[in-house]
Design an enzyme around this catalytic site. Structure first.
Site, short mmCIF file in Angstrom:
data_model
loop_
_atom_site.label_atom_id
_atom_site.label_comp_id
_atom_site.label_asym_id
_atom_site.label_seq_id
_atom_site.Cartn_x
_atom_site.Cartn_y
_atom_site.Cartn_z
N HIS A 6 0.83 -1.21 0.00
CA HIS A 6 0.00 0.00 0.00
C HIS A 6 0.86 1.26 0.00
O HIS A 6 2.02 1.25 0.44
CB HIS A 6 -0.93 0.00 1.21
CG HIS A 6 -2.02 -1.01 1.11
ND1 HIS A 6 -3.02 -1.11 2.04
CD2 HIS A 6 -2.29 -1.97 0.18
CE1 HIS A 6 -3.86 -2.08 1.70
NE2 HIS A 6 -3.43 -2.61 0.58
N GLU A 53 0.71 3.99 1.79
CA GLU A 53 1.14 4.43 3.12
C GLU A 53 2.32 3.60 3.61
O GLU A 53 3.27 4.13 4.19
CB GLU A 53 -0.02 4.30 4.13
CG GLU A 53 -1.28 5.05 3.75
CD GLU A 53 -2.30 4.18 3.00
OE1 GLU A 53 -3.50 4.32 3.29
OE2 GLU A 53 -1.89 3.38 2.13
N CYS A 96 -6.38 1.59 5.29
CA CYS A 96 -6.91 0.30 5.76
C CYS A 96 -6.38 0.05 7.16
O CYS A 96 -5.52 0.79 7.66
CB CYS A 96 -6.49 -0.83 4.82
SG CYS A 96 -4.75 -1.29 4.94
N CYS A 118 -2.49 -0.33 7.33
CA CYS A 118 -1.78 0.95 7.22
C CYS A 118 -2.01 1.81 8.46
O CYS A 118 -1.10 2.53 8.89
CB CYS A 118 -2.22 1.67 5.96
SG CYS A 118 -1.67 0.84 4.45
#
Length: 145
Positions: A77, A79, A105, A108
């Site tokens: 991801h 992040e 999410c 993260c």
């Protein structure tokens, strides 16, 4: 007219996401401290691995809905990439602000909490209530633009 800082950094995040190789959703992230950019990230396969844009999307093939089974994906991801990029450069993000194109999410969110992120600014929705609960419990200031 000069944009407010949050708007300025969110505009940069929109450019960062254009590097994404995810075929389902392009996401960009940016970590800032004292109005200085520390690290950027976008979602895509780990360094040296083939991208979904090249070989197809495992999540699409398995018909996995958004927000579920995060482990069944080639991509990291945005992040996570930003936090890892900072770590690889020896840059502390403790006390920083994370700007991201969508709500983080739960994975993260947990990384951001442990990395010392104090504020998260995002625009789009993501179906993950636990993420928002943990951020609130950890005292992270969350701003949806």
């Amino acid at each position: 007219m000069r944009p407010a800082w949050d708007d300025y950094f969110m505009d940069i995040v929109d450019l960062i996401k254009s590097r994404s190789t995810c075929v389902r959703r392009q996401v960009g992230a940016l970590i800032v401290k004292d109005k200085r950019i520390l690290a950027t990230g976008y979602n895509g396969a780990p360094t040296g691995c083939k991208h979904c844009s090249e070989i197809g999307c495992l999540r699409d093939e398995l018909k996995i809905p958004s927000g579920q089974r995060h482990e069944l994906c080639r991509a990291i991801h945005a992040e996570q990439n930003a936090i890892v990029q900072a770590a690889n450069s020896g840059v502390s993000v403790n006390g920083g602000t994370l700007y991201v194109t969508i709500q983080p999410c739960v994975l993260c969110a947990k990384m951001a909490i442990n990395a010392g992120i104090k504020k998260i600014v995002f625009r789009g929705d993501y179906p993950d209530e636990l993420s928002m609960e943990l951020l609130k419990e950890a005292g992270i200031r969350v701003v949806r633009l």
